[in-house]
Design a protein around this motif. Structure first.
Motif, PDB file in Angstrom:
ATOM      1  N   ILE A 193      44.389  71.843  37.717  1.00 18.44           N
ATOM      2  CA  ILE A 193      43.721  73.145  37.601  1.00 18.44           C
ATOM      3  C   ILE A 193      42.420  73.042  36.821  1.00 18.44           C
ATOM      4  O   ILE A 193      42.108  73.898  35.992  1.00 18.44           O
ATOM      5  CB  ILE A 193      44.657  74.194  36.961  1.00 18.44           C
ATOM      6  CG1 ILE A 193      45.109  73.766  35.579  1.00 18.44           C
ATOM      7  CG2 ILE A 193      45.843  74.488  37.843  1.00 18.44           C
ATOM      8  CD1 ILE A 193      45.810  74.868  34.801  1.00 18.44           C
ATOM      9  N   THR A 194      41.634  72.026  37.099  1.00 21.78           N
ATOM     10  CA  THR A 194      40.402  71.809  36.346  1.00 21.78           C
ATOM     11  C   THR A 194      39.387  72.933  36.545  1.00 21.78           C
ATOM     12  O   THR A 194      38.564  73.167  35.664  1.00 21.78           O
ATOM     13  CB  THR A 194      39.753  70.468  36.736  1.00 21.78           C
ATOM     14  OG1 THR A 194      39.547  70.445  38.139  1.00 21.78           O
ATOM     15  CG2 THR A 194      40.618  69.306  36.320  1.00 21.78           C
ATOM     16  N   ILE A 195      39.445  73.655  37.655  1.00 21.99           N
ATOM     17  CA  ILE A 195      38.505  74.750  37.891  1.00 21.99           C
ATOM     18  C   ILE A 195      38.806  75.928  36.963  1.00 21.99           C
ATOM     19  O   ILE A 195      37.901  76.563  36.439  1.00 21.99           O
ATOM     20  CB  ILE A 195      38.559  75.192  39.363  1.00 21.99           C
ATOM     21  CG1 ILE A 195      38.041  74.065  40.252  1.00 21.99           C
ATOM     22  CG2 ILE A 195      37.764  76.461  39.583  1.00 21.99           C
ATOM     23  CD1 ILE A 195      38.213  74.307  41.725  1.00 21.99           C
TER      24      ILE A 195
ATOM     25  N   LEU B  48      40.594  75.739  34.104  1.00 24.38           N
ATOM     26  CA  LEU B  48      40.807  75.312  32.722  1.00 24.38           C
ATOM     27  C   LEU B  48      39.792  75.868  31.726  1.00 24.38           C
ATOM     28  O   LEU B  48      40.200  76.365  30.670  1.00 24.38           O
ATOM     29  CB  LEU B  48      40.864  73.785  32.658  1.00 24.38           C
ATOM     30  CG  LEU B  48      41.418  73.189  31.377  1.00 24.38           C
ATOM     31  CD1 LEU B  48      42.835  73.666  31.133  1.00 24.38           C
ATOM     32  CD2 LEU B  48      41.386  71.673  31.464  1.00 24.38           C
ATOM     33  N   PRO B  49      38.480  75.863  31.991  1.00 30.22           N
ATOM     34  CA  PRO B  49      37.550  76.424  31.002  1.00 30.22           C
ATOM     35  C   PRO B  49      37.798  77.905  30.732  1.00 30.22           C
ATOM     36  O   PRO B  49      37.699  78.355  29.586  1.00 30.22           O
ATOM     37  CB  PRO B  49      36.171  76.227  31.635  1.00 30.22           C
ATOM     38  CG  PRO B  49      36.353  75.132  32.612  1.00 30.22           C
ATOM     39  CD  PRO B  49      37.764  75.231  33.098  1.00 30.22           C
ATOM     40  N   TYR B  50      38.149  78.658  31.765  1.00 30.54           N
ATOM     41  CA  TYR B  50      38.424  80.080  31.575  1.00 30.54           C
ATOM     42  C   TYR B  50      39.713  80.291  30.781  1.00 30.54           C
ATOM     43  O   TYR B  50      39.789  81.185  29.936  1.00 30.54           O
ATOM     44  CB  TYR B  50      38.505  80.788  32.931  1.00 30.54           C
ATOM     45  CG  TYR B  50      37.239  80.643  33.727  1.00 30.54           C
ATOM     46  CD1 TYR B  50      36.087  81.318  33.364  1.00 30.54           C
ATOM     47  CD2 TYR B  50      37.190  79.803  34.827  1.00 30.54           C
ATOM     48  CE1 TYR B  50      34.913  81.177  34.085  1.00 30.54           C
ATOM     49  CE2 TYR B  50      36.020  79.655  35.554  1.00 30.54           C
ATOM     50  CZ  TYR B  50      34.889  80.342  35.169  1.00 30.54           C
ATOM     51  OH  TYR B  50      33.732  80.193  35.879  1.00 30.54           O
ATOM     52  N   ALA B  51      40.717  79.484  31.060  1.00 33.24           N
ATOM     53  CA  ALA B  51      41.978  79.592  30.317  1.00 33.24           C
ATOM     54  C   ALA B  51      41.774  79.236  28.848  1.00 33.24           C
ATOM     55  O   ALA B  51      42.309  79.900  27.956  1.00 33.24           O
ATOM     56  CB  ALA B  51      43.036  78.682  30.949  1.00 33.24           C
ATOM     57  N   LEU B  52      41.005  78.191  28.593  1.00 33.34           N
ATOM     58  CA  LEU B  52      40.724  77.808  27.211  1.00 33.34           C
ATOM     59  C   LEU B  52      39.882  78.859  26.496  1.00 33.34           C
ATOM     60  O   LEU B  52      40.088  79.133  25.309  1.00 33.34           O
ATOM     61  CB  LEU B  52      40.036  76.439  27.172  1.00 33.34           C
ATOM     62  CG  LEU B  52      40.910  75.260  27.587  1.00 33.34           C
ATOM     63  CD1 LEU B  52      40.072  73.990  27.663  1.00 33.34           C
ATOM     64  CD2 LEU B  52      42.074  75.084  26.639  1.00 33.34           C
ATOM     65  N   ALA B  53      38.931  79.463  27.212  1.00 34.87           N
ATOM     66  CA  ALA B  53      38.125  80.531  26.620  1.00 34.87           C
ATOM     67  C   ALA B  53      38.988  81.736  26.282  1.00 34.87           C
ATOM     68  O   ALA B  53      38.827  82.357  25.224  1.00 34.87           O
ATOM     69  CB  ALA B  53      37.006  80.930  27.573  1.00 34.87           C
ATOM     70  N   PHE B  54      39.927  82.064  27.173  1.00 36.84           N
ATOM     71  CA  PHE B  54      40.846  83.164  26.898  1.00 36.84           C
ATOM     72  C   PHE B  54      41.701  82.872  25.670  1.00 36.84           C
ATOM     73  O   PHE B  54      41.890  83.730  24.804  1.00 36.84           O
ATOM     74  CB  PHE B  54      41.746  83.416  28.113  1.00 36.84           C
ATOM     75  CG  PHE B  54      42.742  84.511  27.901  1.00 36.84           C
ATOM     76  CD1 PHE B  54      42.364  85.835  27.975  1.00 36.84           C
ATOM     77  CD2 PHE B  54      44.066  84.202  27.620  1.00 36.84           C
ATOM     78  CE1 PHE B  54      43.278  86.847  27.779  1.00 36.84           C
ATOM     79  CE2 PHE B  54      44.987  85.202  27.414  1.00 36.84           C
ATOM     80  CZ  PHE B  54      44.599  86.534  27.496  1.00 36.84           C
ATOM     81  N   ALA B  55      42.204  81.647  25.571  1.00 32.18           N
ATOM     82  CA  ALA B  55      43.023  81.265  24.421  1.00 32.18           C
ATOM     83  C   ALA B  55      42.206  81.321  23.130  1.00 32.18           C
ATOM     84  O   ALA B  55      42.692  81.781  22.092  1.00 32.18           O
ATOM     85  CB  ALA B  55      43.599  79.871  24.630  1.00 32.18           C
TER      86      ALA B  55
END
Length: 93
Positions: A38-40, A42-49
């Motif tokens: 899910i590399t696409i 991942l940046p959004y998930a990390l930003a949300f976290a």
């Protein structure tokens, strides 16, 4: 130690302790595989976290910003200021 304190042998206590750690190996393997898939997203998930962590810090660790019943306004002002700071940091790099 609690297993041994209940009267079980040292070997049984050791084996149960080792068995309780097996879930970490399985979870780490599944997590590493998911990151590669899910590399696409991942940046959004990390930003949300990261946003959730900042929000928790503001709500729980900065009590002075929560005075006089303006906790939501103080939190939103902090988040807006943080977003502006990060935007300027990226834009002016």
């Amino acid at each position: 130690m609690p297993i041994r304190a209940e009267g079980n042998t040292k070997g049984h206590a050791f084996n149960m302790g080792q068995a309780s750690a097996l879930v970490e190996i399985i979870s780490a393997t599944v997590g590493a595989w998911l990151v590669t898939q899910i590399t696409i997203v991942l940046p959004y998930a990390l930003a949300f976290a990261a946003g959730a962590m900042v929000s928790v810090c503001v709500e729980e660790l900065i009590p002075n910003s929560q005075n006089n019943g303006y906790s939501e306004v103080a939190t939103m002002a902090f988040m807006l200021g943080f977003a502006i700071m990060m935007t300027l940091d990226v834009a002016l790099g």
